[in-house]
Design a protein around this motif. Structure first.
Motif, PDB file in Angstrom:
ATOM      1  N   ASP A  26       0.852  -1.194   0.000  1.00 21.96           N
ATOM      2  CA  ASP A  26       0.000   0.000   0.000  1.00 21.96           C
ATOM      3  C   ASP A  26       0.882   1.237   0.000  1.00 21.96           C
ATOM      4  O   ASP A  26       1.562   1.539   0.977  1.00 21.96           O
ATOM      5  CB  ASP A  26      -0.910   0.005   1.225  1.00 21.96           C
ATOM      6  N   LEU A  27       0.859   1.974  -1.112  1.00 18.80           N
ATOM      7  CA  LEU A  27       1.706   3.152  -1.280  1.00 18.80           C
ATOM      8  C   LEU A  27       0.881   4.432  -1.385  1.00 18.80           C
ATOM      9  O   LEU A  27       1.425   5.479  -1.753  1.00 18.80           O
ATOM     10  CB  LEU A  27       2.568   2.989  -2.546  1.00 18.80           C
ATOM     11  N   GLY A  28      -0.410   4.362  -1.099  1.00 19.07           N
ATOM     12  CA  GLY A  28      -1.287   5.504  -1.296  1.00 19.07           C
ATOM     13  C   GLY A  28      -1.998   5.393  -2.632  1.00 19.07           C
ATOM     14  O   GLY A  28      -1.545   4.707  -3.550  1.00 19.07           O
ATOM     15  N   ALA A  29      -3.121   6.077  -2.752  1.00 18.87           N
ATOM     16  CA  ALA A  29      -4.019   5.880  -3.898  1.00 18.87           C
ATOM     17  C   ALA A  29      -3.334   6.104  -5.242  1.00 18.87           C
ATOM     18  O   ALA A  29      -3.484   5.301  -6.166  1.00 18.87           O
ATOM     19  CB  ALA A  29      -5.232   6.786  -3.762  1.00 18.87           C
TER      20      ALA A  29
ATOM     21  N   TRP B 298      -0.025   6.211  -6.164  1.00 15.75           N
ATOM     22  CA  TRP B 298       1.023   5.246  -6.498  1.00 15.75           C
ATOM     23  C   TRP B 298       0.455   3.834  -6.637  1.00 15.75           C
ATOM     24  O   TRP B 298       0.920   3.057  -7.459  1.00 15.75           O
ATOM     25  CB  TRP B 298       2.142   5.318  -5.473  1.00 15.75           C
ATOM     26  N   ASN B 299      -0.551   3.502  -5.840  1.00  9.97           N
ATOM     27  CA  ASN B 299      -1.178   2.191  -6.002  1.00  9.97           C
ATOM     28  C   ASN B 299      -1.758   2.026  -7.404  1.00  9.97           C
ATOM     29  O   ASN B 299      -1.669   0.952  -8.006  1.00  9.97           O
ATOM     30  CB  ASN B 299      -2.294   1.995  -4.969  1.00  9.97           C
ATOM     31  N   ALA B 300      -2.356   3.094  -7.935  1.00 10.87           N
ATOM     32  CA  ALA B 300      -2.933   3.036  -9.277  1.00 10.87           C
ATOM     33  C   ALA B 300      -1.845   2.873 -10.334  1.00 10.87           C
ATOM     34  O   ALA B 300      -2.007   2.119 -11.302  1.00 10.87           O
ATOM     35  CB  ALA B 300      -3.757   4.286  -9.546  1.00 10.87           C
ATOM     36  N   VAL B 301      -0.733   3.579 -10.162  1.00 13.92           N
ATOM     37  CA  VAL B 301       0.393   3.457 -11.105  1.00 13.92           C
ATOM     38  C   VAL B 301       0.957   2.041 -11.067  1.00 13.92           C
ATOM     39  O   VAL B 301       1.226   1.427 -12.109  1.00 13.92           O
ATOM     40  CB  VAL B 301       1.487   4.493 -10.786  1.00 13.92           C
ATOM     41  N   VAL B 302       1.132   1.499  -9.866  1.00 21.57           N
ATOM     42  CA  VAL B 302       1.668   0.147  -9.730  1.00 21.57           C
ATOM     43  C   VAL B 302       0.708  -0.873 -10.335  1.00 21.57           C
ATOM     44  O   VAL B 302       1.123  -1.779 -11.076  1.00 21.57           O
ATOM     45  CB  VAL B 302       1.960  -0.180  -8.253  1.00 21.57           C
ATOM     46  N   ALA B 303      -0.579  -0.736 -10.058  1.00 14.40           N
ATOM     47  CA  ALA B 303      -1.561  -1.694 -10.576  1.00 14.40           C
ATOM     48  C   ALA B 303      -1.585  -1.692 -12.102  1.00 14.40           C
ATOM     49  O   ALA B 303      -1.656  -2.755 -12.733  1.00 14.40           O
ATOM     50  CB  ALA B 303      -2.948  -1.378 -10.020  1.00 14.40           C
ATOM     51  N   ALA B 304      -1.529  -0.519 -12.704  1.00 17.64           N
ATOM     52  CA  ALA B 304      -1.498  -0.439 -14.165  1.00 17.64           C
ATOM     53  C   ALA B 304      -0.229  -1.074 -14.711  1.00 17.64           C
ATOM     54  O   ALA B 304      -0.258  -1.810 -15.717  1.00 17.64           O
ATOM     55  CB  ALA B 304      -1.600   1.023 -14.605  1.00 17.64           C
ATOM     56  N   SER B 305       0.892  -0.819 -14.060  1.00 16.40           N
ATOM     57  CA  SER B 305       2.172  -1.384 -14.497  1.00 16.40           C
ATOM     58  C   SER B 305       2.167  -2.899 -14.390  1.00 16.40           C
ATOM     59  O   SER B 305       2.679  -3.598 -15.275  1.00 16.40           O
ATOM     60  CB  SER B 305       3.314  -0.798 -13.656  1.00 16.40           C
ATOM     61  N   VAL B 306       1.578  -3.417 -13.322  1.00 16.63           N
ATOM     62  CA  VAL B 306       1.514  -4.868 -13.126  1.00 16.63           C
ATOM     63  C   VAL B 306       0.622  -5.520 -14.179  1.00 16.63           C
ATOM     64  O   VAL B 306       0.951  -6.583 -14.726  1.00 16.63           O
ATOM     65  CB  VAL B 306       1.016  -5.191 -11.706  1.00 16.63           C
ATOM     66  N   ALA B 307      -0.507  -4.887 -14.485  1.00 20.52           N
ATOM     67  CA  ALA B 307      -1.397  -5.445 -15.505  1.00 20.52           C
ATOM     68  C   ALA B 307      -0.680  -5.552 -16.851  1.00 20.52           C
ATOM     69  O   ALA B 307      -0.760  -6.580 -17.534  1.00 20.52           O
ATOM     70  CB  ALA B 307      -2.650  -4.589 -15.631  1.00 20.52           C
ATOM     71  N   LEU B 308       0.049  -4.500 -17.216  1.00 22.39           N
ATOM     72  CA  LEU B 308       0.805  -4.534 -18.465  1.00 22.39           C
ATOM     73  C   LEU B 308       1.909  -5.587 -18.428  1.00 22.39           C
ATOM     74  O   LEU B 308       2.202  -6.243 -19.428  1.00 22.39           O
ATOM     75  CB  LEU B 308       1.430  -3.161 -18.732  1.00 22.39           C
ATOM     76  N   THR B 309       2.514  -5.747 -17.260  1.00 23.83           N
ATOM     77  CA  THR B 309       3.621  -6.683 -17.114  1.00 23.83           C
ATOM     78  C   THR B 309       3.153  -8.126 -17.202  1.00 23.83           C
ATOM     79  O   THR B 309       3.796  -8.966 -17.836  1.00 23.83           O
ATOM     80  CB  THR B 309       4.341  -6.428 -15.777  1.00 23.83           C
TER      81      THR B 309
END
Length: 206
Positions: free
Chosen positions: A135-138, A140-151
């Motif tokens: 949990d990095l805050g809303a 950064w969480n959104a950036v990480v989630a998008a990056s993970v989906a692409l990955t």
């Protein structure tokens, strides 16, 4: 490439024990070009002359035109920050992709940049230690989630990830930068992991 150059290299260097912001090394499985083998064509492909000291870039310099195109794309994604996503968030996208893919070397480089530009070293370290579910805050969480989906696979990325990025305030250019940073390092991780392996930071216990 000669038979001797095709032989897999193994210098016995220790593997890293964990993801870290410390300076991780990298050792190739295949022999890179020696510095004295580099021609003007190879130097042009490196773009930055200082990269002659890097085994990784001297290995990629065996195909200098492709290396040059790769490097110019890389620089534009991460250094052309006049508009769009702040540099810290671009580096976060690369860090998240690298953490997901298990590329300790790339994660170390881009986590250092993200921590430096954001001044949020504790959050970056949490991502490295806990993984992409931290949990990095809303925002950064959104950036990480998008990056993970692409990955995971490009088809996993879609409207839900874009909507989440919009909800935390990102505009079209910023969303494009998330996509570029994550997609580039999703590919770059696989290249680096295929061609060699990370080496533990100096001073890490064996």
């Amino acid at each position: 490439m000669s038979h001797a150059q095709r032989v897999l290299l193994d210098d016995g260097a220790p593997h890293p024990h964990a993801f870290t912001r410390a300076e991780v090394g990298w050792t190739p499985h295949l022999a890179p070009l020696a510095e004295d083998e580099l021609t003007e064509r190879h130097i042009d492909g490196l773009v930055d002359a200082a990269r002659v000291k890097s085994d990784y870039f001297r290995l990629l310099a065996r195909d200098p035109e492709v290396l040059k195109a790769r490097t110019l794309v890389d620089k534009d994604i991460f250094y052309n920050a006049a508009e769009g996503l702040p540099r810290a968030d671009r580096e976060l996208a690369a860090t998240a992709a690298s953490r997901r893919n298990g590329c300790v070397f790339c994660a170390s480089v881009h986590s250092r940049f993200s921590a430096h530009h954001s001044k949020r070293a504790d959050d970056v370290d949490r991502l490295l230690a806990e993984g992409v579910g931290a949990d990095l805050g809303a925002r950064w969480n959104a950036v990480v989630a998008a990056s993970v989906a692409l990955t995971d696979t490009p088809s996993s990325f879609g409207g839900a990830e874009i909507d989440r990025l919009r909800e935390v305030g990102l505009d079209d250019l910023e969303i494009a930068d998330v996509i570029h940073g994550a997609a580039f390092f999703n590919w770059a991780n696989r290249l680096m992991l295929s061609l060699g392996r990370a080496v533990a930071p100096v001073g890490e216990p064996a």
